[in-house]
Enzyme design. Structure first.
Site, mmCIF file in Angstrom:
data_model
loop_
_atom_site.group_PDB
_atom_site.id
_atom_site.type_symbol
_atom_site.label_atom_id
_atom_site.label_comp_id
_atom_site.label_asym_id
_atom_site.label_seq_id
_atom_site.Cartn_x
_atom_site.Cartn_y
_atom_site.Cartn_z
ATOM 1 N N TYR A 56 0.528 -1.090 0.274
ATOM 2 C CA TYR A 56 0.100 -0.371 -0.307
ATOM 3 C C TYR A 56 1.028 1.192 -0.073
ATOM 4 O O TYR A 56 1.157 1.955 1.628
ATOM 5 C CB TYR A 56 -0.713 0.096 1.042
ATOM 6 N N HIS A 131 -1.699 -11.669 0.206
ATOM 7 C CA HIS A 131 -2.219 -11.171 -0.190
ATOM 8 C C HIS A 131 -3.330 -11.306 -1.549
ATOM 9 O O HIS A 131 -4.399 -11.016 -1.619
ATOM 10 C CB HIS A 131 -1.618 -9.922 -0.839
ATOM 11 N N SER A 211 -13.098 -3.364 0.006
ATOM 12 C CA SER A 211 -14.381 -2.000 -1.157
ATOM 13 C C SER A 211 -15.671 -2.244 -0.098
ATOM 14 O O SER A 211 -16.697 -2.629 -1.568
ATOM 15 C CB SER A 211 -13.934 -2.225 -2.444
ATOM 16 N N PRO A 212 -16.189 -2.746 0.248
ATOM 17 C CA PRO A 212 -17.358 -3.129 1.042
ATOM 18 C C PRO A 212 -18.263 -2.143 0.817
ATOM 19 O O PRO A 212 -19.867 -2.407 0.777
ATOM 20 C CB PRO A 212 -17.904 -2.969 2.483
ATOM 21 N N LEU A 213 -17.840 -0.947 0.331
ATOM 22 C CA LEU A 213 -19.457 0.102 0.481
ATOM 23 C C LEU A 213 -19.703 0.426 -1.390
ATOM 24 O O LEU A 213 -20.785 1.174 -2.209
ATOM 25 C CB LEU A 213 -19.115 1.701 0.565
ATOM 26 N N GLY A 214 -19.260 -0.907 -2.371
ATOM 27 C CA GLY A 214 -19.096 -0.736 -3.339
ATOM 28 C C GLY A 214 -20.901 -0.886 -3.936
ATOM 29 O O GLY A 214 -21.623 -1.510 -3.461
#
Length: 302
Positions: A56, A131, A211-214
């Site tokens: 990152y 990963h 990316s839970p809000l996609g």
């Protein structure tokens, strides 16, 4: 429905919502003062899981930027920072041109874990995650390297990311109780990993959707063959009725799926992370969940 509340990873209490620290180090990242303020706001809001990775970073030559940032933020926080579970990952790289590479060679993973421990300033990494499986390396070899790292005391617990159900079962056979979590992409718009969530529920593994809000503001679904999610307005409808943000509704939806779910939304502003953490106190009704689609997880079979 599973109520929001205390969640655990490998038996360690982490709260219901974690923090995905990647946005603090990649393209569009805030300055360091703002980034550290985001981490501190998360801790003040009750977040006890921070997810990072050695890859990152933004530019070439910045390996471990996010890990060092998280370590500095925790060191400056003072009392209570020792109760935070820091999860990092190895096996991917960023050359600095925006692309991603993958390297699951056991020798690389051993070096990567040792480097991550040094940057985080810890004798042993709380949770170390593969990963992404490397198609050029036998999956069992990569997982075996993580088992060796756990045996050596370099890492305490093992996680997987971007894996399928067969890979989870294979890793479980190799790692036994050392395997405690799976981090896959899962959101209202990306539900193809539902089978891995169901398997985690069956096995008692923490499921960390990235990316839970996609899907709460994007209508398109890029997973051919999967059922379309409800229209994105559904999250906004519930949010308006509740007087909260659609993001908070979405995270509460995640928490309702299974007691093993710990979403790790990213944030670049303290206000965002406070709003995300508040999802732990929002319990959606059966009617609201029906409107949003997909009820709670049921154990996998077979």
């Amino acid at each position: 429905m599973t109520p929001a509340g205390e969640r655990t990873v490998g038996g360690v209490p982490v709260g219901a919502v974690g923090l995905g620290a990647m946005p603090l180090s990649v393209e569009g990242r805030p300055d360091e003062a703002r980034a550290i303020a985001v981490v501190h706001a998360a801790l003040e809001a009750g977040v006890r899981l921070i997810d990072t990775a050695d890859s990152y970073h933004w530019h070439a030559g910045e390996l471990g930027h996010n890990e060092r940032l998280v370590a500095r933020a925790l060191a400056r926080y003072g009392s209570g920072a020792d109760r935070v579970l820091v999860a990092t990952k190895g096996g991917r790289g960023r050359p600095g041109d925006g692309s991603w590479t993958v390297d699951g060679d056991p020798r690389h993973l051993r070096r990567a874990a040792e480097g991550s421990a040094a940057r985080l300033g810890v004798a042993a990494i709380d949770l170390y995650q593969l990963h992404k499986p490397d198609p050029a390396v036998p999956f069992a070899d990569s997982v075996g390297a993580l088992r060796e790292l756990a045996d050596a005391g370099t890492i305490r617990m093992v996680g997987l990311s971007n894996v399928d159900v067969d890979q989870i079962r294979t890793a479980r056979e190799i790692l036994g109780p050392r395997l405690v979590s799976v981090q896959n992409r899962f959101s209202p718009a990306h539900r193809a990993a539902r089978d891995t969530l169901d398997l985690c529920t069956e096995l008692g593994l923490a499921f960390l959707p990235w990316s839970p809000l996609g899907g709460i503001s994007v209508s398109a679904v890029d997973e051919p063959g999967t059922a379309a999610p409800p229209t994105d307005s559904a999250f906004h409808v519930v949010a308006r009725a509740r007087g909260v943000s659609p993001q908070r509704v979405c995270l509460a939806w995640h928490l309702a799926q299974s007691p093993v779910v710990v979403p790790i939304p990213g944030a670049r502003r303290p206000a965002s992370v406070r709003d995300s953490a508040a999802a732990a106190g929002l319990t959606l009704s059966p009617g609201e969940l029906a409107l949003l689609g997909d009820g709670p997880s049921t154990p996998a079979r077979g």
